[in-house]
Write an enzyme that holds these catalytic residues in place. Structure first.
Site, PDB file in Angstrom:
ATOM      1  CD  GLU A 116      -2.746  -1.141   2.593  1.00  0.00           C
ATOM      2  OE1 GLU A 116      -2.954  -0.052   3.167  1.00  0.00           O
ATOM      3  OE2 GLU A 116      -3.310  -2.199   2.938  1.00  0.00           O
TER       4      GLU A 116
HETATM    5  O1  9MR Z   1      -8.066   3.773   1.196  1.00  0.00           O
HETATM    6  C1  9MR Z   1      -9.094   3.250   2.038  1.00  0.00           C
HETATM    7  C2  9MR Z   1     -10.133   4.310   2.319  1.00  0.00           C
HETATM    8  O2  9MR Z   1     -10.822   4.660   1.119  1.00  0.00           O
HETATM    9  C3  9MR Z   1     -11.124   3.801   3.327  1.00  0.00           C
HETATM   10  O3  9MR Z   1     -12.003   4.845   3.715  1.00  0.00           O
HETATM   11  C4  9MR Z   1     -10.401   3.255   4.551  1.00  0.00           C
HETATM   12  C5  9MR Z   1     -11.369   2.586   5.507  1.00  0.00           C
HETATM   13  O4  9MR Z   1     -11.950   1.452   4.907  1.00  0.00           O
HETATM   14  O5  9MR Z   1      -9.450   2.287   4.196  1.00  0.00           O
HETATM   15  C6  9MR Z   1      -8.460   2.771   3.320  1.00  0.00           C
HETATM   16  O6  9MR Z   1      -7.555   1.698   3.033  1.00  0.00           O
HETATM   17  C7  9MR Z   1      -6.836   1.174   4.136  1.00  0.00           C
HETATM   18  C8  9MR Z   1      -6.628  -0.294   3.898  1.00  0.00           C
HETATM   19  O7  9MR Z   1      -7.843  -0.934   3.704  1.00  0.00           O
HETATM   20  C9  9MR Z   1      -5.872  -0.942   5.053  1.00  0.00           C
HETATM   21  N1  9MR Z   1      -4.637  -0.268   5.321  1.00  0.00           N
HETATM   22  C10 9MR Z   1      -4.720   1.181   5.482  1.00  0.00           C
HETATM   23  C11 9MR Z   1      -5.428   1.788   4.268  1.00  0.00           C
HETATM   24  C12 9MR Z   1      -5.463   3.283   4.382  1.00  0.00           C
HETATM   25  O8  9MR Z   1      -6.262   3.622   5.490  1.00  0.00           O
END
Ligand code: 9MR
Length: 375
Positions: free
Chosen positions: A268
Site C-alpha cells: 500500500e
Molecule cells: O483507502 C481506504 C479508504 O478509502 C477507506 O475509507 C479506509 C477505511 O476502509 O481504508 C483505506 O484503506 C486502508 C486499507 O484498507 C488498510 N490499510 C490502510 C489503508 C489506508 O487507510
C-alpha cells in the site's frame, strides 16, 4: 469559472494527459511500470467498485497499461461485501475478478479479517452483548468460507488478517482479540486455506519497520508455521512520508520476514508530503486542521516534488536489492486527488502522495521510477 492561469494550465495538462491516454497505442509498452519491473516484481495498484462500473476512462486505461496486480480499495471489506448476516454484495467483487482476468492482472483479495470496517452486529448478540468466543469464531469462519470460497481459484493472494499487531508489538485489543483470543489469527489462516488452497495467504500491516512490530510479526509467522498453518507472505503497507520511516529499518524488516521463508508484498505505498506529526495508519485517528498543516493548496512546489521523487527512488533501490524476496509492489491509488491521504489524519487537505497528479499528469516521482529501470 474564470479562466485564470491555474485553470488554464490545469486544462492544458488535462488535455495533454487525456490525448496521450487516448492514443494509448502510441505509448510504448516497454515503458510501462509493469514492463520495466517485470523481472523484479509485480507492480500493482488499487481499484474501486465505482471505477469498475465504467467502461473506459483515464483511470482504467492507466490501470490496464501500467500495472499487473490489483487490489480492491474497499469493496471486499466486511462492511461492504457482507453488511448484514444474510446479505452479500458480490457484484463489485465479480466485476473485479473479471477485470483482472480480462487484462492480465493478478487479483489481490483485501481483506478477510480486520478490526476496522467490520459491522458491529458481527461482534454482538441480538441484545447488543458480546457474542463470545465460539459464536464469533463461527461467524468469522463463515465469512471467510463464503467470501474466499466465492473467489476460489481466481485470486493470487488474500490479505487474511490486517493490522492485528500494535506498533509496540503487542496484539491489538480488537474485538476479535478480546472475544476470541490471539488464536483468531491462526483460525483465520486455517479457514482461508481450506476455502481457497491456491491463494497465497498474507498477514498485512503498517509501520512494519518498527523493531518491536518486526519481532512480533516474526513470532507470528513462526507460531503459525509451528502449528502447520500456512502463511505465505507478509504485506508491508508502506504508507510513508518524506522523512519517515528510516529505510534501513524498513529493509531490516524485509530481511527478517524473508528469513522466515515468506514472500514480501509491499502492499500500500503512498508518500505523504504534508507536515504530519502522526506517523502511523490507524484509521480512526483524527487531528485538527490548521492552514499551516496544509501548505500546498495551490500546487506542489518543484523542490518538494523532487524531494518526493528522491524518496521514491531511495525506497525502490531498497526494494530492487531484495527483489528475490519481493513478490509485488503496489501503490495505494493512482492520482493524487483520489488518495485517502487527503483526509488522513486531517480532513480536507491537499496532499500529493501518488504517481500521477490530479489531472493524471505524470509526476517527477513516476518519471524517476521509470528512469531507474531505463538506464
Ligand atoms: O483507502 C481506504 C479508504 O478509502 C477507506 O475509507 C479506509 C477505511 O476502509 O481504508 C483505506 O484503506 C486502508 C486499507 O484498507 C488498510 N490499510 C490502510 C489503508 C489506508 O487507510
Amino acid at each position: 469559472m474564470a479562466l485564470n492561469r491555474r485553470n488554464f494550465l490545469a486544462g492544458l495538462s488535462l488535455l495533454a494527459a487525456s490525448s496521450a491516454l487516448r492514443k494509448g497505442f502510441e505509448f510504448e509498452d516497454f515503458h510501462s511500470l509493469k514492463a520495466l519491473y517485470k523481472d523484479d516484481f509485480l507492480f500493482g495498484n488499487i481499484i474501486t467498485g465505482k471505477q469498475l462500473e465504467k467502461s473506459s476512462g483515464p483511470e482504467l486505461e492507466l490501470l490496464e497499461r501500467e500495472f499487473n496486480a490489483l487490489t480492491m480499495e474497499n469493496d471486499m471489506k466486511w462492511q461492504l461485501v457482507h453488511p448484514a448476516p444474510e446479505v452479500w454484495h458480490f457484484d463489485p467483487v465479480n466485476r473485479f475478478m473479471d477485470f483482472c482476468d480480462r487484462h492480465g492482472h493478478q487479483a489481490i483479495g483485501h481483506v478477510l479479517v480486520w478490526h476496522s470496517q467490520t459491522p458491529s452486529w458481527v461482534f454482538e448478540t441480538e441484545q447488543g452483548k458480546p457474542i463470545g468466543r465460539q459464536q464469533l469464531l463461527d461467524r468469522m469462519k463463515g465469512h471467510i468460507q463464503t467470501l474466499a470460497g466465492h473467489c476460489k481459484g481466481r485470486l493470487y493472494a488474500w490479505d487474511v488478517v490486517n493490522e492485528a499487531i500494535e506498533d509496540n508489538g503487542t496484539f491489538r485489543k480488537s474485538a476479535w482479540y478480546q472475544q476470541i483470543g490471539a488464536d483468531f489469527i491462526a483460525e483465520a489462516f486455517r479457514t482461508a486455506h481450506e476455502a481457497d488452497p491456491s491463494a497465497q495467504l498474507l498477514y498485512n500491516d503498517y509501520n512494519m519497520h518498527i523493531p518491536a512490530k518486526r519481532r512480533a510479526v516474526v513470532a507470528l509467522i513462526r507460531s503459525l508455521k509451528a502449528q502447520g498453518i500456512p502463511i505465505h507472505g507478509v504485506g508491508m503497507q508502506g504508507h510513508i512520508g518524506l522523512d519517515y520511516p528510516d529505510l534501513n529499518e524498513f529493509e531490516k524488516s524485509i530481511k527478517a520476514f524473508a528469513n522466515e521463508g515468506v514472500k514480501i508484498h509491499i502492499s500500500e505505498i503512498d508518500i505523504d508530503v504534508l507536515p504530519n506529526p502522526y506517523r502511523s495508519a490507524e484509521i480512526s485517528t483524527r487531528l485538527n486542521y490548521a492552514p499551516w498543516k496544509d501548505p500546498y493548496r495551490e500546487g506542489l512546489p518543484p523542490a518538494v516534488s523532487d524531494e518526493q521523487a528522491d524518496r521514491g527512488e531511495a525506497l525502490f533501490k531498497v526494494l530492487l536489492n531484495h527483489k528475490e524476496s519481493i513478490e509485488r509492489v503496489s501503490f495505494w491509488g493512482l492520482a493524487d486527488g483520489m488518495s485517502w491521504k487527503n483526509n488522513f489524519p486531517i480532513r480536507g487537505r491537499v496532499n500529493y502522495p501518488l504517481l500521477w497528479g490530479r489531472n493524471f499528469e505524470e509526476k517527477e516521482i513516476l518519471r524517476r521510477l521509470r528512469a531507474l529501470k531505463s538506464q
